[in-house]
Design a protein around this motif. Structure first.
Motif, PDB file in Angstrom:
ATOM      1  N   TRP A 107       0.818  -1.212   0.000  1.00  0.00           N
ATOM      2  CA  TRP A 107       0.000   0.000   0.000  1.00  0.00           C
ATOM      3  C   TRP A 107       0.850   1.259   0.000  1.00  0.00           C
ATOM      4  O   TRP A 107       0.402   2.314  -0.461  1.00  0.00           O
ATOM      5  N   ILE A 141       1.465   1.786  -3.638  1.00  0.00           N
ATOM      6  CA  ILE A 141       0.254   2.227  -4.326  1.00  0.00           C
ATOM      7  C   ILE A 141       0.001   3.724  -4.096  1.00  0.00           C
ATOM      8  O   ILE A 141      -0.381   4.460  -5.012  1.00  0.00           O
ATOM      9  N   THR A 142       0.219   4.177  -2.875  1.00  0.00           N
ATOM     10  CA  THR A 142      -0.133   5.556  -2.517  1.00  0.00           C
ATOM     11  C   THR A 142       0.996   6.554  -2.728  1.00  0.00           C
ATOM     12  O   THR A 142       0.737   7.747  -2.914  1.00  0.00           O
ATOM     13  N   PHE A 143       2.238   6.087  -2.716  1.00  0.00           N
ATOM     14  CA  PHE A 143       3.358   7.026  -2.743  1.00  0.00           C
ATOM     15  C   PHE A 143       3.446   7.872  -4.017  1.00  0.00           C
ATOM     16  O   PHE A 143       3.765   9.066  -3.930  1.00  0.00           O
ATOM     17  N   ALA A 154       1.233   9.307  -5.842  1.00  0.00           N
ATOM     18  CA  ALA A 154       0.365  10.483  -5.733  1.00  0.00           C
ATOM     19  C   ALA A 154       0.931  11.478  -4.727  1.00  0.00           C
ATOM     20  O   ALA A 154       0.911  12.699  -4.956  1.00  0.00           O
ATOM     21  N   LEU A 155       1.466  10.975  -3.620  1.00  0.00           N
ATOM     22  CA  LEU A 155       2.052  11.865  -2.617  1.00  0.00           C
ATOM     23  C   LEU A 155       3.298  12.563  -3.157  1.00  0.00           C
ATOM     24  O   LEU A 155       3.526  13.748  -2.881  1.00  0.00           O
ATOM     25  N   SER A 159      -4.806   1.225  11.149  1.00  0.00           N
ATOM     26  CA  SER A 159      -4.153   1.104   9.845  1.00  0.00           C
ATOM     27  C   SER A 159      -2.656   0.889  10.038  1.00  0.00           C
ATOM     28  O   SER A 159      -1.929   1.797  10.442  1.00  0.00           O
ATOM     29  N   THR A 197      -0.560   0.399   7.652  1.00  0.00           N
ATOM     30  CA  THR A 197       0.126   1.172   6.618  1.00  0.00           C
ATOM     31  C   THR A 197       0.421   2.578   7.106  1.00  0.00           C
ATOM     32  O   THR A 197       1.543   3.087   6.962  1.00  0.00           O
ATOM     33  N   TYR A 244       4.182   4.031   7.916  1.00  0.00           N
ATOM     34  CA  TYR A 244       4.512   4.783   6.706  1.00  0.00           C
ATOM     35  C   TYR A 244       5.807   5.575   6.873  1.00  0.00           C
ATOM     36  O   TYR A 244       6.591   5.732   5.931  1.00  0.00           O
TER      37      TYR A 244
END
Length: 261
Positions: free
Chosen positions: A54, A57-59, A61-62, A93, A95, A99
């Motif tokens: 995850w 997946i999210t990095f 965009a950040l 969470s 994640t 993080y």
């Protein structure tokens, strides 16, 4: 490798609990489970892979937002604080809670890219302090995923980051092919070593006296899985993505950049 590990657990090591493992399979394959059912050390590594998934997946965009904001290092430092604060507030969470450990590497990469790695991280004091912290973290066993274990991992991540910064500024002169080889198969070893722990524990009942067996099986199995699974898939990815293509020399040296023109 992840799917291969699940199949090993299901078909071999935990075949007596195969029905329970099968119920967890959808969540495991979609990285949406913390895997609350304890089967052994082999399962313990799977939650961390879900956190890693995850993050990837999210990095992107950040990173896009951070670049647009113009202060990427500051942006990710704020996210690190938010991640730690979320864990202190007992977020569910994993994640989010872990993080910040990934962001340590992100910030180092940004500092290296901008050539702004702090000079004091190249001092012997920083190096020896980081080694001492890592030694303490290794010496203290983690018996539960509680606050103590959480901050132990956080301290180890920060110490590892300091060592990376040190070696980037003061590269070691000696070449150690054995360590380089272990580094090559380290991801396979990361996945397989809990399975070997469970195997040795189930068959020998006393792991400390069988550490040579544990190390030998782990390294041997990791080499096999690296050659049979990991390396072929890495080569396949390189053939179908731009990461497998060398960058043009002019781009690397800045010859084709607006500033150079």
């Amino acid at each position: 490798m992840y799917v291969a590990q699940i199949m090993i657990l299901w078909l071999w090591l935990y075949r007596d609990d195969a029905d329970k493992l099968l119920l967890q399979m959808p969540a495991l394959l979609t990285f949406t489970s913390d895997f609350g059912v304890w089967f052994g050390y082999s399962v313990g590594v799977l939650w961390s892979l879900a956190v890693e998934f995850w993050f990837y997946i999210t990095f992107p965009a950040l990173l896009f937002i951070a670049r647009k904001a113009g202060y990427p290092v500051t942006f990710f430092l704020v996210l690190m604080v938010m991640s730690i604060a979320a864990r202190l507030n007992q977020t569910e969470s994993l994640t989010l809670a872990y993080y910040h450990q990934f962001l340590i590497g992100v910030i180092i990469a940004l500092l290296v890219d901008d050539q702004k790695v702090p000079k004091f991280l190249a001092t012997n004091i920083a190096f020896n302090s980081a080694l001492a912290v890592l030694a303490i973290c290794v010496a203290i066993p983690i018996t539960a995923r509680n606050f103590a274990g959480y901050f132990q991992g956080t301290c180890a991540a920060f110490a590892a980051g300091v060592l990376v910064c040190y070696w980037l500024q003061r590269p070691p002169r000696a070449s150690l092919p054995i360590l380089q080889g272990i580094g090559t198969i380290s991801y396979s070893a990361y996945l397989l070593h809990p399975i070997v722990i469970d195997y040795v524990w189930k068959t020998k009942q006393h792991l400390p006296s069988h550490i040579p067996t544990f190390v030998a099986i782990t390294l041997g199995a990791s080499l096999v899985t690296y050659l049979a699974i990991e390396r072929p898939f890495i080569a396949l990815a390189h053939r179908h993505t731009r990461f497998g293509k060398p960058r043009e020399q002019g781009v690397v040296q800045g010859a084709n950049t607006p500033a150079a023109l």
